[in-house]
Write an enzyme that holds these catalytic residues in place. Structure first.
Site, PDB file in Angstrom:
ATOM      1  N   SER A   1      -6.328  -1.212  11.003  1.00  0.00           N
ATOM      2  CA  SER A   1      -6.907  -2.344  10.282  1.00  0.00           C
ATOM      3  C   SER A   1      -8.278  -2.707  10.826  1.00  0.00           C
ATOM      4  O   SER A   1      -8.555  -2.558  12.029  1.00  0.00           O
ATOM      5  CB  SER A   1      -5.972  -3.545  10.460  1.00  0.00           C
ATOM      6  OG  SER A   1      -6.624  -4.749  10.121  1.00  0.00           O
TER       7      SER A   1
ATOM      8  N   ASN B   1      12.445  -1.426   5.831  1.00  0.00           N
ATOM      9  CA  ASN B   1      13.541  -2.379   6.111  1.00  0.00           C
ATOM     10  C   ASN B   1      13.601  -3.488   5.047  1.00  0.00           C
ATOM     11  O   ASN B   1      14.403  -4.411   5.156  1.00  0.00           O
ATOM     12  CB  ASN B   1      13.417  -2.979   7.518  1.00  0.00           C
ATOM     13  CG  ASN B   1      12.208  -3.873   7.668  1.00  0.00           C
ATOM     14  OD1 ASN B   1      11.426  -4.023   6.728  1.00  0.00           O
ATOM     15  ND2 ASN B   1      12.054  -4.471   8.828  1.00  0.00           N
TER      16      ASN B   1
ATOM     17  N   ILE C   1       0.838  -1.207   0.000  1.00  0.00           N
ATOM     18  CA  ILE C   1       0.000   0.000   0.000  1.00  0.00           C
ATOM     19  C   ILE C   1       0.874   1.258   0.000  1.00  0.00           C
ATOM     20  O   ILE C   1       0.610   2.223  -0.719  1.00  0.00           O
ATOM     21  CB  ILE C   1      -0.975  -0.002   1.198  1.00  0.00           C
ATOM     22  CG1 ILE C   1      -1.859  -1.258   1.154  1.00  0.00           C
ATOM     23  CG2 ILE C   1      -1.846   1.263   1.197  1.00  0.00           C
ATOM     24  CD1 ILE C   1      -2.737  -1.472   2.381  1.00  0.00           C
TER      25      ILE C   1
ATOM     26  N   GLY D   1       8.787  -5.225   1.699  1.00  0.00           N
ATOM     27  CA  GLY D   1       8.820  -4.273   0.583  1.00  0.00           C
ATOM     28  C   GLY D   1       9.983  -4.556  -0.358  1.00  0.00           C
ATOM     29  O   GLY D   1      10.838  -5.392  -0.067  1.00  0.00           O
TER      30      GLY D   1
ATOM     31  N   LYS E   1      -2.396  -2.669  16.623  1.00  0.00           N
ATOM     32  CA  LYS E   1      -3.024  -1.695  15.710  1.00  0.00           C
ATOM     33  C   LYS E   1      -3.968  -0.804  16.513  1.00  0.00           C
ATOM     34  O   LYS E   1      -3.986   0.424  16.339  1.00  0.00           O
ATOM     35  CB  LYS E   1      -3.780  -2.398  14.575  1.00  0.00           C
ATOM     36  CG  LYS E   1      -2.893  -2.930  13.471  1.00  0.00           C
ATOM     37  CD  LYS E   1      -2.269  -1.793  12.670  1.00  0.00           C
ATOM     38  CE  LYS E   1      -1.393  -2.290  11.535  1.00  0.00           C
ATOM     39  NZ  LYS E   1      -0.573  -1.225  10.926  1.00  0.00           N
TER      40      LYS E   1
ATOM     41  N   ASP F   1      15.140   0.276  10.076  1.00  0.00           N
ATOM     42  CA  ASP F   1      14.068  -0.378  10.823  1.00  0.00           C
ATOM     43  C   ASP F   1      13.384   0.640  11.719  1.00  0.00           C
ATOM     44  O   ASP F   1      14.041   1.254  12.563  1.00  0.00           O
ATOM     45  CB  ASP F   1      14.702  -1.496  11.664  1.00  0.00           C
ATOM     46  CG  ASP F   1      13.745  -2.632  11.822  1.00  0.00           C
ATOM     47  OD1 ASP F   1      12.600  -2.366  12.230  1.00  0.00           O
ATOM     48  OD2 ASP F   1      14.146  -3.780  11.516  1.00  0.00           O
ATOM     49  N   ILE F   2      12.087   0.780  11.565  1.00  0.00           N
ATOM     50  CA  ILE F   2      11.368   1.785  12.365  1.00  0.00           C
ATOM     51  C   ILE F   2      11.305   1.411  13.841  1.00  0.00           C
ATOM     52  O   ILE F   2      11.013   2.249  14.683  1.00  0.00           O
ATOM     53  CB  ILE F   2       9.936   2.055  11.830  1.00  0.00           C
ATOM     54  CG1 ILE F   2       9.138   0.757  11.702  1.00  0.00           C
ATOM     55  CG2 ILE F   2       9.982   2.797  10.495  1.00  0.00           C
ATOM     56  CD1 ILE F   2       7.658   0.965  11.411  1.00  0.00           C
TER      57      ILE F   2
ATOM     58  N   TYR G   1      -1.374  -8.663  16.527  1.00  0.00           N
ATOM     59  CA  TYR G   1      -1.454  -7.698  15.415  1.00  0.00           C
ATOM     60  C   TYR G   1      -2.576  -6.696  15.660  1.00  0.00           C
ATOM     61  O   TYR G   1      -2.388  -5.483  15.603  1.00  0.00           O
ATOM     62  CB  TYR G   1      -1.701  -8.464  14.105  1.00  0.00           C
ATOM     63  CG  TYR G   1      -1.927  -7.571  12.912  1.00  0.00           C
ATOM     64  CD1 TYR G   1      -0.857  -7.012  12.224  1.00  0.00           C
ATOM     65  CD2 TYR G   1      -3.222  -7.276  12.475  1.00  0.00           C
ATOM     66  CE1 TYR G   1      -1.070  -6.180  11.135  1.00  0.00           C
ATOM     67  CE2 TYR G   1      -3.438  -6.441  11.392  1.00  0.00           C
ATOM     68  CZ  TYR G   1      -2.358  -5.908  10.717  1.00  0.00           C
ATOM     69  OH  TYR G   1      -2.565  -5.080   9.650  1.00  0.00           O
TER      70      TYR G   1
HETATM   71  C1  UD2 Z   1      -7.797 -10.699   7.293  1.00  0.00           C
HETATM   72  C2  UD2 Z   1      -6.389 -10.952   7.719  1.00  0.00           C
HETATM   73  C3  UD2 Z   1      -6.375 -11.869   8.879  1.00  0.00           C
HETATM   74  C4  UD2 Z   1      -7.152 -11.225  10.009  1.00  0.00           C
HETATM   75  C5  UD2 Z   1      -8.553 -10.921   9.517  1.00  0.00           C
HETATM   76  C6  UD2 Z   1      -9.340 -10.134  10.543  1.00  0.00           C
HETATM   77  C7  UD2 Z   1      -5.016 -10.763   5.787  1.00  0.00           C
HETATM   78  C8  UD2 Z   1      -4.395 -11.471   4.672  1.00  0.00           C
HETATM   79  N1  UD2 Z   1      -5.723 -11.546   6.596  1.00  0.00           N
HETATM   80  O1  UD2 Z   1      -8.308 -11.970   6.982  1.00  0.00           O
HETATM   81  O2  UD2 Z   1      -5.065 -12.150   9.265  1.00  0.00           O
HETATM   82  O3  UD2 Z   1      -6.539 -10.030  10.385  1.00  0.00           O
HETATM   83  O4  UD2 Z   1      -8.508 -10.109   8.328  1.00  0.00           O
HETATM   84  O5  UD2 Z   1     -10.598  -9.851  10.042  1.00  0.00           O
HETATM   85  O6  UD2 Z   1      -4.872  -9.572   5.988  1.00  0.00           O
HETATM   86  N2  UD2 Z   1      -9.175 -18.042   1.873  1.00  0.00           N
HETATM   87  C9  UD2 Z   1      -9.304 -19.208   1.129  1.00  0.00           C
HETATM   88  N3  UD2 Z   1      -8.192 -19.699   0.520  1.00  0.00           N
HETATM   89  C10 UD2 Z   1      -6.978 -19.082   0.580  1.00  0.00           C
HETATM   90  C11 UD2 Z   1      -6.864 -17.881   1.332  1.00  0.00           C
HETATM   91  C12 UD2 Z   1      -7.994 -17.389   1.956  1.00  0.00           C
HETATM   92  O7  UD2 Z   1     -10.389 -19.796   1.068  1.00  0.00           O
HETATM   93  O8  UD2 Z   1      -6.020 -19.582  -0.019  1.00  0.00           O
HETATM   94  C13 UD2 Z   1     -10.366 -17.514   2.542  1.00  0.00           C
HETATM   95  C14 UD2 Z   1     -10.135 -17.278   4.006  1.00  0.00           C
HETATM   96  O9  UD2 Z   1     -10.300 -18.460   4.737  1.00  0.00           O
HETATM   97  C15 UD2 Z   1     -11.165 -16.195   4.315  1.00  0.00           C
HETATM   98  C16 UD2 Z   1     -11.255 -15.417   2.991  1.00  0.00           C
HETATM   99  O10 UD2 Z   1     -10.669 -16.237   2.015  1.00  0.00           O
HETATM  100  O11 UD2 Z   1     -12.396 -16.773   4.620  1.00  0.00           O
HETATM  101  C17 UD2 Z   1     -10.524 -14.098   3.035  1.00  0.00           C
HETATM  102  O12 UD2 Z   1      -9.202 -14.361   3.497  1.00  0.00           O
HETATM  103  P1  UD2 Z   1      -8.085 -13.232   3.708  1.00  0.00           P
HETATM  104  O13 UD2 Z   1      -6.990 -13.857   4.485  1.00  0.00           O
HETATM  105  O14 UD2 Z   1      -7.770 -12.601   2.422  1.00  0.00           O
HETATM  106  O15 UD2 Z   1      -8.821 -12.094   4.565  1.00  0.00           O
HETATM  107  P2  UD2 Z   1      -9.485 -12.147   6.019  1.00  0.00           P
HETATM  108  O16 UD2 Z   1     -10.382 -10.971   6.066  1.00  0.00           O
HETATM  109  O17 UD2 Z   1     -10.057 -13.482   6.289  1.00  0.00           O
END
Ligand code: UD2
Length: 315
Positions: free
Chosen positions: A121, A33, A13, A37, A149, A54-55, A145
């Site tokens: 987040s 770092n 981002i 990136g 945040k 490193d921040i 995490y």
């Molecule tokens: C995001 C964060 C997660 C946590 C969460 C809190 C990321 C990548 N993940 O997860 O760590 O902070 O927000 O709300 O920032 N999926 C599949 N197959 C894959 C990968 C993902 O089915 O190979 C599914 C996963 O199980 C989920 C959906 O896709 O139901 C979205 O997954 P994600 O990791 O992109 O995002 P999220 O919101 O679940």
């Protein structure tokens, strides 16, 4: 001459924000770092200074402020992986919380800052089921995490109240777009899907692991709209001392997302279905009326963002 600092500016981002700032003729300093990136994410530009550092090092931040005078800061530098934060909470805390305080303290010493924007987040909402998520919804940070945040955003807002430093926090929903790293199973799902579809169009054998029935929904926002939101809050006086959701306000299921991608690529993605991932939430989408009140309108629908992302990846 006053400059804009982007921490984590070589990341996914951050690099998109840097690109836009340079287009607007700003002098930009990036600190990164390079753990996630890459120099490849950044354009060559005389107006850009890149500092490798490193921040989480107080000395590094102090030195940065000795060498430059900043008018704005976009603080995106963080350990971005929730899974990594669960593995190593202490190290995550140093980067995701302490670094925020070092930056705020240096800002206080420097004086004259026009805006500090902190990238938080939607993870701060955790699994609390009320939808859509408003900035005033119950917070339930469930991982190191999310805790860091939330704590960081509260520090950021407190610095506005206590020391009159103009700060704003933004809570990103599921951001997608090019330069997002697909390499971990915990990478954003759109980056993983993009990788799979690339293999498909190259006639490589592949499949996508779908956790659950695919009916889970997310508020996916294209990175360019996230850039737009960051710049908007940084310019808006009404945003000072406040936190804003950054999403589209729309929800898309994984099945719908896969369908859109199949249409764009004219392929059929083989699916390997597994149990729902533990800790997953079923549904998430944002209420963005606060951001809209500043004049924000997402420019990309899910389909439009996906198409541009795909075309950029295949340039
Ligand atoms: C995001 C964060 C997660 C946590 C969460 C809190 C990321 C990548 N993940 O997860 O760590 O902070 O927000 O709300 O920032 N999926 C599949 N197959 C894959 C990968 C993902 O089915 O190979 C599914 C996963 O199980 C989920 C959906 O896709 O139901 C979205 O997954 P994600 O990791 O992109 O995002 P999220 O919101 O679940």
């Amino acid at each position: 001459m006053s400059k804009i600092l982007v921490t984590g500016g070589a990341g996914f981002i951050g690099s998109h924000i840097v690109e836009e700032l340079l287009k607007n003729n700003e002098q930009v300093v990036v600190i990164d770092n390079f753990s996630m990136g890459s120099m490849d994410n950044l354009p060559k530009d005389d107006k850009l200074t890149v500092v490798e550092g490193d921040i989480s090092s107080k000395e590094t931040i102090e030195k940065l402020f000795q060498q430059h005078q900043f008018k704005k800061i976009f603080h995106l530098g963080a350990i971005a992986s929730v899974a990594a934060s669960v593995e190593d909470p202490l190290h995550t805390h140093q980067t995701n919380l302490e670094a925020t305080l070092y930056l705020l303290e240096e800002t206080r010493k420097q004086g004259g800052l026009e805006r500090f924007v902190f990238a938080s987040s939607a993870a701060v909402y955790g699994d609390e089921p009320t939808l859509p998520k408003k900035e005033t919804s119950t917070i339930r940070p469930l991982t190191p995490y999310a805790i860091d945040k939330f704590a960081s955003e509260q520090y950021v807002l407190a610095f506005s109240r206590l020391y009159d430093i103009p700060t704003t926090a933004v809570r990103f929903f599921n951001v997608f777009g090019n330069r997002q790293n697909p390499s971990s199973p915990y990478s954003g799902v759109v980056s993983i899907l993009t990788d799979k579809f690339k293999q498909l169009v190259n006639n490589e054998e592949t499949n996508f692991t779908l956790y659950g029935d695919g009916e889970q929904t997310r508020d996916f926002i294209y990175v360019k709209d996230v850039v737009q939101a960051n710049l908007l809050v940084s310019e808006s006086r009404e945003a000072i001392g406040k936190v804003f959701n950054v999403g589209t306000g729309e929800s898309t299921s994984l099945n719908e997302l896969i369908g859109m991608y199949e249409e764009i690529t004219n392929t059929k993605l083989p699916i390997k279905q597994l149990e729902e991932r533990s800790g997953d939430i079923k549904e998430s989408y944002s209420d963005i009326s606060e951001l809209k009140s500043l004049g924000f309108e997402p420019k990309f629908s899910m389909g439009e963002g996906l198409l541009e992302y795909w075309n950029k990846e295949n340039d």
